[in-house]
Design a protein around this motif. Sequence first.
Motif, short mmCIF file in Angstrom:
data_model
loop_
_atom_site.label_atom_id
_atom_site.label_comp_id
_atom_site.label_asym_id
_atom_site.label_seq_id
_atom_site.Cartn_x
_atom_site.Cartn_y
_atom_site.Cartn_z
N THR A 40 0.84 -1.21 0.00
CA THR A 40 0.00 0.00 0.00
C THR A 40 0.87 1.25 0.00
O THR A 40 0.55 2.24 -0.67
CB THR A 40 -0.93 0.01 1.22
N LEU A 41 1.97 1.22 0.75
CA LEU A 41 2.89 2.36 0.80
C LEU A 41 3.41 2.71 -0.59
O LEU A 41 3.44 3.88 -0.98
CB LEU A 41 4.05 2.04 1.74
N GLY A 42 3.79 1.70 -1.35
CA GLY A 42 4.25 1.94 -2.72
C GLY A 42 3.17 2.57 -3.58
O GLY A 42 3.45 3.47 -4.38
N GLY A 43 1.93 2.11 -3.37
CA GLY A 43 0.82 2.65 -4.14
C GLY A 43 0.49 4.09 -3.78
O GLY A 43 0.29 4.93 -4.67
N VAL A 44 0.45 4.38 -2.47
CA VAL A 44 0.04 5.74 -2.06
C VAL A 44 1.15 6.75 -2.35
O VAL A 44 0.86 7.91 -2.68
CB VAL A 44 -0.38 5.77 -0.57
N VAL A 45 2.41 6.35 -2.22
CA VAL A 45 3.51 7.26 -2.58
C VAL A 45 3.44 7.58 -4.07
O VAL A 45 3.59 8.75 -4.48
CB VAL A 45 4.88 6.64 -2.22
N THR A 46 3.17 6.57 -4.87
CA THR A 46 3.02 6.78 -6.32
C THR A 46 1.87 7.73 -6.61
O THR A 46 2.01 8.69 -7.38
CB THR A 46 2.78 5.44 -7.04
N GLY A 47 0.70 7.45 -6.00
CA GLY A 47 -0.47 8.29 -6.24
C GLY A 47 -0.26 9.73 -5.80
O GLY A 47 -0.59 10.68 -6.53
N ALA A 48 0.31 9.91 -4.62
CA ALA A 48 0.52 11.26 -4.10
C ALA A 48 1.51 12.04 -4.97
O ALA A 48 1.30 13.23 -5.26
CB ALA A 48 1.04 11.18 -2.66
N ASN A 207 -6.97 0.66 1.42
CA ASN A 207 -7.17 -0.74 1.80
C ASN A 207 -6.69 -1.72 0.73
O ASN A 207 -7.00 -2.91 0.81
CB ASN A 207 -8.66 -0.99 2.08
N MET A 208 -5.93 -1.25 -0.24
CA MET A 208 -5.51 -2.11 -1.35
C MET A 208 -4.57 -3.22 -0.93
O MET A 208 -4.44 -4.23 -1.61
CB MET A 208 -4.85 -1.27 -2.45
N GLY A 209 -3.93 -3.07 0.24
CA GLY A 209 -2.95 -4.07 0.66
C GLY A 209 -3.49 -5.14 1.58
O GLY A 209 -2.76 -6.08 1.92
N ILE A 210 -4.77 -5.04 1.99
CA ILE A 210 -5.32 -6.01 2.94
C ILE A 210 -5.33 -7.41 2.33
O ILE A 210 -5.95 -7.65 1.29
CB ILE A 210 -6.74 -5.60 3.37
N GLY A 211 -4.61 -8.32 2.96
CA GLY A 211 -4.56 -9.71 2.50
C GLY A 211 -3.70 -9.95 1.29
O GLY A 211 -3.68 -11.07 0.75
N ILE A 212 -2.96 -8.92 0.84
CA ILE A 212 -2.18 -9.07 -0.40
C ILE A 212 -1.05 -10.07 -0.24
O ILE A 212 -0.56 -10.65 -1.23
CB ILE A 212 -1.63 -7.69 -0.85
N VAL A 213 -0.62 -10.32 1.01
CA VAL A 213 0.47 -11.26 1.24
C VAL A 213 0.13 -12.65 0.72
O VAL A 213 1.02 -13.42 0.31
CB VAL A 213 0.83 -11.31 2.75
N ILE A 214 -1.18 -12.99 0.68
CA ILE A 214 -1.59 -14.32 0.23
C ILE A 214 -1.29 -14.51 -1.26
O ILE A 214 -1.00 -15.62 -1.70
CB ILE A 214 -3.09 -14.57 0.52
N PHE A 215 -1.33 -13.41 -2.04
CA PHE A 215 -1.02 -13.51 -3.47
C PHE A 215 0.46 -13.85 -3.66
O PHE A 215 0.81 -14.72 -4.46
CB PHE A 215 -1.34 -12.19 -4.17
N GLY A 216 1.32 -13.15 -2.92
CA GLY A 216 2.75 -13.44 -3.01
C GLY A 216 3.07 -14.83 -2.50
O GLY A 216 3.87 -15.57 -3.09
N LEU A 217 2.43 -15.21 -1.38
CA LEU A 217 2.67 -16.53 -0.80
C LEU A 217 2.21 -17.63 -1.75
O LEU A 217 2.91 -18.64 -1.94
CB LEU A 217 1.94 -16.63 0.53
N GLY A 218 1.03 -17.45 -2.34
CA GLY A 218 0.53 -18.44 -3.29
C GLY A 218 1.44 -18.58 -4.49
O GLY A 218 1.70 -19.69 -4.97
#
Length: 288
Positions: A40-48, A207-218
């Motif tokens: 999410t940090l990467g996304g919001v820094v990009t957006g801002a 909230n774009m990062g909620i549960g995103i770890v499961i994508f990387g783990l999968g």
Amino acid sequence: MDFYLTALLQGLCFAGIAFGIYISMKIFNIPDITTDGSYTLGGVVTGAMLTHNQPGYIILPAVLLAGGVAGALTGIIHTKLKINALLAGILVMYGLYSINLTILGRSNLPLLSMPTLFSAVNLITDINQNSLMILIVFVLIITIIIGYLLKTDFGIAMRATGNSEPMIRALGVNTDRMKIIGLAIANALTALSGYLVVQQQGFADINMGIGIVIFGLGSVIIAESVINRLRITSVWLSLILVMAGAIIFQFVLAITLNIGINPNMLKGVTAVFVLLIVGLPRLTGRQA
């Protein structure tokens, strides 16, 4: 066709998360939950920064630096304060929510009118195919950089830290420093995925990062099942399989939606899919 092309684009965007999880969990054996916050940090820094008309050559280093600082903070809490790695990641992730909200200034920031990486570079006229070409080049460059890094003496020391920490410490390597740098690299790559996804989808969300770890783990689990079955030892091939795992994972989700599964059940289907990847090889091994 566009439906599956979108899944391919999404899979390539998530390659950074897959690489980050691969470094933290498979090289250092650290379950790093910072991923949710650093993505999410990467996304919001990009957006801002896009809304403040910052050029791409400034945005990309800023995103990598922000993700790296988040990962390094987790590493410092874990190694210097002797706090469990899982708890350290949770604490940093929790704190990043407030930081991300402060940077973004709101819960959702549309970016459709902003110039992005995909609109600045026009290789072909079709928008989706142009994005695909850019992402392929971008991800290949990242793969080459990571592969080269892991083949250097520093990279070998990183891998040795995860495989046998007492041995590599006896050889004079500062394992705490290795873990901090490793987690910094892993979260910088995760933030890179946020950088790509925000520009590809046209908005940043708190909230774009909620549960995103499961994508990387999968993605990593898919790659690991192939690596273990074929007994692959090549770093380059392992990274390619991790990248392929991210794409396969997205295709599975796309197929799930395409056959008519209720979108509300998507996270449940994702959890079952990851469970099957983890559990079936072990059940098969026991029967054998």
